[in-house]
Enzyme design. Sequence first.
Site, PDB file in Angstrom:
ATOM      1  N   ASN A   1      43.103 115.502  43.882  1.00 43.19           N
ATOM      2  CA  ASN A   1      42.403 114.979  42.695  1.00 43.19           C
ATOM      3  C   ASN A   1      41.888 116.064  41.748  1.00 43.19           C
ATOM      4  O   ASN A   1      41.924 115.898  40.532  1.00 43.19           O
ATOM      5  CB  ASN A   1      41.294 114.008  43.105  1.00 43.19           C
ATOM      6  CG  ASN A   1      40.201 114.669  43.897  1.00 43.19           C
ATOM      7  OD1 ASN A   1      40.461 115.552  44.706  1.00 43.19           O
ATOM      8  ND2 ASN A   1      38.984 114.254  43.671  1.00 43.19           N
TER       9      ASN A   1
ATOM     10  N   GLY B   1      39.359 115.801  51.816  1.00 42.92           N
ATOM     11  CA  GLY B   1      40.377 114.764  51.701  1.00 42.92           C
ATOM     12  C   GLY B   1      39.824 113.439  52.178  1.00 42.92           C
ATOM     13  O   GLY B   1      38.611 113.223  52.171  1.00 42.92           O
TER      14      GLY B   1
ATOM     15  N   THR C   1      41.967 111.031  57.434  1.00 44.32           N
ATOM     16  CA  THR C   1      42.562 112.343  57.757  1.00 44.32           C
ATOM     17  C   THR C   1      41.512 113.230  58.411  1.00 44.32           C
ATOM     18  O   THR C   1      41.797 113.953  59.373  1.00 44.32           O
ATOM     19  CB  THR C   1      43.115 113.034  56.491  1.00 44.32           C
ATOM     20  OG1 THR C   1      43.823 112.082  55.713  1.00 44.32           O
ATOM     21  CG2 THR C   1      44.013 114.191  56.831  1.00 44.32           C
TER      22      THR C   1
ATOM     23  N   GLU D   1      34.808 117.438  54.056  1.00 48.03           N
ATOM     24  CA  GLU D   1      34.334 116.783  52.825  1.00 48.03           C
ATOM     25  C   GLU D   1      35.238 115.585  52.600  1.00 48.03           C
ATOM     26  O   GLU D   1      36.411 115.743  52.251  1.00 48.03           O
ATOM     27  CB  GLU D   1      34.432 117.747  51.634  1.00 48.03           C
ATOM     28  CG  GLU D   1      33.611 119.012  51.772  1.00 48.03           C
ATOM     29  CD  GLU D   1      32.114 118.751  51.728  1.00 48.03           C
ATOM     30  OE1 GLU D   1      31.697 117.694  51.211  1.00 48.03           O
ATOM     31  OE2 GLU D   1      31.365 119.607  52.218  1.00 48.03           O
TER      32      GLU D   1
ATOM     33  N   CYS E   1      35.801 112.251  43.884  1.00 45.66           N
ATOM     34  CA  CYS E   1      35.082 111.711  45.048  1.00 45.66           C
ATOM     35  C   CYS E   1      33.647 111.345  44.685  1.00 45.66           C
ATOM     36  O   CYS E   1      33.008 110.570  45.380  1.00 45.66           O
ATOM     37  CB  CYS E   1      35.095 112.737  46.170  1.00 45.66           C
ATOM     38  SG  CYS E   1      34.496 114.337  45.625  1.00 45.66           S
TER      39      CYS E   1
ATOM     40  N   GLU F   1      29.170 122.503  51.722  1.00 45.81           N
ATOM     41  CA  GLU F   1      29.778 123.622  51.014  1.00 45.81           C
ATOM     42  C   GLU F   1      28.771 124.111  49.973  1.00 45.81           C
ATOM     43  O   GLU F   1      27.703 123.533  49.819  1.00 45.81           O
ATOM     44  CB  GLU F   1      31.064 123.163  50.318  1.00 45.81           C
ATOM     45  CG  GLU F   1      32.137 122.712  51.290  1.00 45.81           C
ATOM     46  CD  GLU F   1      33.464 122.399  50.614  1.00 45.81           C
ATOM     47  OE1 GLU F   1      33.452 121.828  49.514  1.00 45.81           O
ATOM     48  OE2 GLU F   1      34.511 122.720  51.211  1.00 45.81           O
TER      49      GLU F   1
END
Length: 481
Positions: A150, A226, A230, A248, A282, A461
């Site tokens: 994205n 992602g 996943t 994340e 996101c 992060e």
Amino acid sequence: MQKLQNYINGELVPPVSGQYIDNYDPAIGEVYSLIPDSGEADVAQAVEAAQAAFEGWANTPAEQRSRIMLRVSELIEQNLDRLAKAESVDNGKPVSLATKVDIPRAAKNFRFYATALVHFASEAHAMENSAINYTLRHPLGVVGCISPWNLPLYLFTWKIAPAIAAGNCVVAKPSEITPMTAYLLSEICQQAGLPKGVLNIIHGYGGSAGSAIVNHPKVKAISFTGGTKTGELIAREAAPKFKKLSLELGGKNPNIIFADCNYEEMMETTLRSSFANQGQICLCGSRVFVERPLYEKFKTDFVQRVNEMIIGDPEAATTRIGAVVSEPHMNKVLSYIELAQQEGGTILTGGNRRKLSGRCENGYFIEPTVIEGLSYDCRTNQEEIFGPVVTIMPFDTEEEVLKYANSVQYGLSSTLWTENLSRATRMAHQIEAGIVWVNCWLLRDLRTPFGGVKASGVGREGGFDALEFFTEPKNVCIKMY
Ligand code: NAD
């Protein structure tokens, strides 16, 4: 047709398999380049190169590492137009957005960590008259960075920059859906004089190239951004091997609007937080809750403003809504619009694929869509759609809207609109999310912790948090007398 290459040990090389994957331009619906279909053998070479480079890089003086990273940042800036165009073609986003947001932020990520690394310090703890503890922070060795489609270069560099700043060597994989700017970054790293093997970029599918990075025994940590599914899979594979993990993941963020808000600012920002990058961020606020006295006015004005947004060729300067990233993703988003109707929702505007004429007639465009009349707990309001689709819903009390906001499995970000400071702080404390924006959205200070709670991820992060993730603390305790 252009064939991208892997970047291993400072060289651009073809995949061991000799196989390539089609790469689409989503605005025209056609294959325009080919990317390496890499697997275990390519990852093994990349890990070997990274391992060989590690000692040299970890022992390179901080100032020198910083200077090389600043050079990467400058080269990204010098290539702004080329990178922005490439990002737009690869992803479908308006070139104006890539020029203003994606590429400048990628340069900033390198600049931020190039400077952070020279300020990163470890702690010391003195014990009253008896001992002194000091904590060393060693780089981990070879680490894996895996990113989504994205915000391709923006998120790829957000992982790589702190990893190499901390002295690690990296094997990174961009999304197979948007590989182009990662490929161009390999060329930039060559020009910047990044020593060979410090960064290795492997292209390919998640299940083969990505999984090979996660499972390689010499890869000590995985930083992944992602989807939640996943992330779950990666956690299952990496946990028994005791690898450090930063995840994340997805979101379903609430945008809570009280009647006392600064209306014009809220409206302008809500248009962005709903539909920027075709809603494929996101952090987008996909559930819009509006206090009842403001609801009808908001609905009328919002729908009118959404109708004015220009859907068009990503290359055109006037385009506000470009193409979504791929045909399967377009179909997924459209299926959620269908589901919303089955669940009793009313489409106030949008709801369809938009067929453009000319160059983009086969592109994957979806009208920005606003839906009302759904319950807070239906699937449309619980599952991540990740497209230009928002639901709007009235509420009466803080307790009620908190229940709605916190009802989802996710907890990434949230937005509050109110001029009442007490209410803002009260709500901010109770919202289950890693990030709360009050009277703003996507206002980012890179020093702050970034990440989600619940199914939106594990770890943070940003700032020194990322440098801490990419280092291993070792405490040394010295008895004094
Ligand atoms: P995805 O999970 O399908 O893919 C992300 C990356 O993981 C890709 O590079 C992919 O190839 C790789 N991958 C897939 N399967 C793998 C496996 N088994 N092992 C290792 N790697 C694997 O996600 P996506 O569709 O590319 O991105 C959209 C998702 O990302 C959304 O859910 C969105 O919310 C999330 N996202 C989260 C943040 C955040 O900061 N929390 C930011 C951006 C996007």
